[in-house]
Design an enzyme around this catalytic site. Structure first.
Site, short mmCIF file in Angstrom:
data_model
loop_
_atom_site.label_atom_id
_atom_site.label_comp_id
_atom_site.label_asym_id
_atom_site.label_seq_id
_atom_site.Cartn_x
_atom_site.Cartn_y
_atom_site.Cartn_z
N PHE A 41 45.47 46.02 42.01
CA PHE A 41 45.04 45.21 43.15
C PHE A 41 45.89 43.96 43.28
CE2 PHE A 41 40.93 47.28 42.06
CZ PHE A 41 40.57 47.76 43.31
N ASP A 42 46.28 43.64 44.49
CA ASP A 42 46.71 42.28 44.80
C ASP A 42 45.45 41.42 44.78
OD1 ASP A 42 48.32 40.12 45.78
OD2 ASP A 42 47.58 40.54 47.79
N SER A 43 45.59 40.11 44.81
CA SER A 43 44.40 39.26 44.80
C SER A 43 44.07 38.69 46.18
CB SER A 43 44.55 38.12 43.78
OG SER A 43 45.64 37.28 44.12
#
Length: 273
Positions: free
Chosen positions: A7-9
Site C-alpha cells: 500500500f501507498d499511504s
C-alpha cells in the site's frame, strides 16, 4: 498461494490533508498531487524534511532562509523529474522559512492521527523554491478492519511511502502493520524494487496506490489497483491500474479472488475487460 500487498499511504490508507502554496502566485492550490506538479517541469524535485516539522520548522526563525534550514536538517528527495541538479536544492537565497510555516500553521488547526509533514518543490536548475507544502491526515475508517482481514487471510501487508519515517511508523502503529514491513521515504524506484523482490520470493504481488510515484511499482506488480477514495487521483496511476476501487475495503474481496484462483493476474484482467 503466497500473496503480498503493498500500500501507498497518502490517499490510499490515509485521508490526506495537503496544503500547497505556489510561491510565485502567492496562492494556495486545491486538489493537486505534489508528484503531478513535479511532473510538469524538468529538473523539479520534491524534497521532504525527514524530521518532525513541529520541532524543526514550527519553532524556527521565520526570517531564516529555507536553503540554510535545509543544510541543518535531514532531508530526502521522494520524487523528481530528472535530470536534476542536487546542488540546486540549496541555492535559493530569497525564500524564507515563514513560507514553510504558513501551510503548516493551517494544518495545525486540525486534529490529525498521523502527525505532520513538511516538504518543498524546488526547481533544481534555477535554484528556486517554487512550492511549500504541509501534510497531515486521518485514516479512512475502513483501514484497520481491512488490514486485519487481509492478515487473517494470510496476506503479507506492506506500506511503502514517500512520507517521512515518523509519519509511516505512526501509521504502522495505528493500523497494526508489522514495522518490519514498512518502507518510509520510498521514491518510485524503491517501491518498484520492493515489488520485484517480493516476486523473486514467490509472492503474487498487488500494488495499491493513487499517485504517479506508484506507477513503476504498479507496472512491476502482478496486479495493480488504484483507489479513488481520496477523490484526487493521478491520471498516470488511473491509466496504469488493472482494477479501480472506490473504498479500501474492496481490496479484501480482490485478495480472496486471487487466493481462490479467480484472478490470476494482469493478463486475465485485460482479457476479460
Amino acid at each position: 498461494m503466497k500473496v503480498a500487498i503493498v500500500f501507498d499511504s497518502a490517499g490510499t490508507l490515509v485521508k490526506i490533508m495537503r496544503v500547497i502554496k505556489d510561491l510565485k502566485k502567492n496562492k494556495f492550490i486545491c486538489n493537486s498531487q505534489t508528484v503531478d506538479i513535479v511532473d510538469k517541469k524538468k529538473g523539479r524535485a520534491l524534497v521532504i524534511i525527514k524530521e518532525d516539522p513541529l520541532k524543526v520548522v514550527d519553532k524556527e526563525n521565520p526570517e531564516k532562509l529555507i536553503s540554510d534550514l535545509l543544510k541543518e536538517v535531514e532531508i530526502g528527495i521522494s520524487y523528481c523529474n530528472p535530470p536534476i541538479n542536487r546542488e540546486g536544492i540549496f541555492k535559493d537565497r530569497k525564500t524564507k522559512v515563514k513560507e514553510l510555516q504558513e501551510p503548516l500553521n493551517i494544518l495545525k488547526r486540525y486534529e490529525v492521527e498521523t502527525g505532520y509533514g513538511s516538504a518543498l518543490i524546488i526547481d533544481t536548475y534555477a535554484g528556486e523554491v517554487e512550492y511549500t507544502i504541509a501534510t497531515a491526515g486521518c485514516l479512512f475508517k475502513e483501514v484497520k478492519e481491512t488490514i486485519k482481514q487481509l492478515k487473517d487471510l494470510g496476506v503479507k501487508v506492506f506500506i511503502a511511502s514517500g512520507d517521512r519515517k515518523g509519519f509511516i511508523k505512526r501509521l504502522a502503529e495505528i493500523t497494526g502493520v508489522d514495522e518490519r514491513y514498512i518502507m518510509a521515504e520510498a521514491h518510485q524506484e524503491l517501491k518498484r524494487d520492493l515489488i520485484r523482490n517480493l516476486k523473486k520470493e514467490g509472492y503474487f504481488t498487488i500494488m495499491v496506490g493513487d499517485g504517479a510515484n506508484d506507477v513503476p511499482a504498479m507496472i512491476e506488480s502482478d496486479l495493480a489497483v488504484v483507489t479513488l477514495q481520496n477523490g484526487n487521483v493521478s491520471r498516470r496511476a488511473l491509466e496504469t491500474a488493472d482494477i479501480k476501487i472506490y473504498n479500501i475495503k474492496e481490496i479484501v474481496d480482490i485478495c480472496k479472488k486471487v487466493i481462490n484462483g479467480e484472478i490470476k493476474g494482469r493478463m486475465q484482467i485485460k482479457e476479460c475487460s
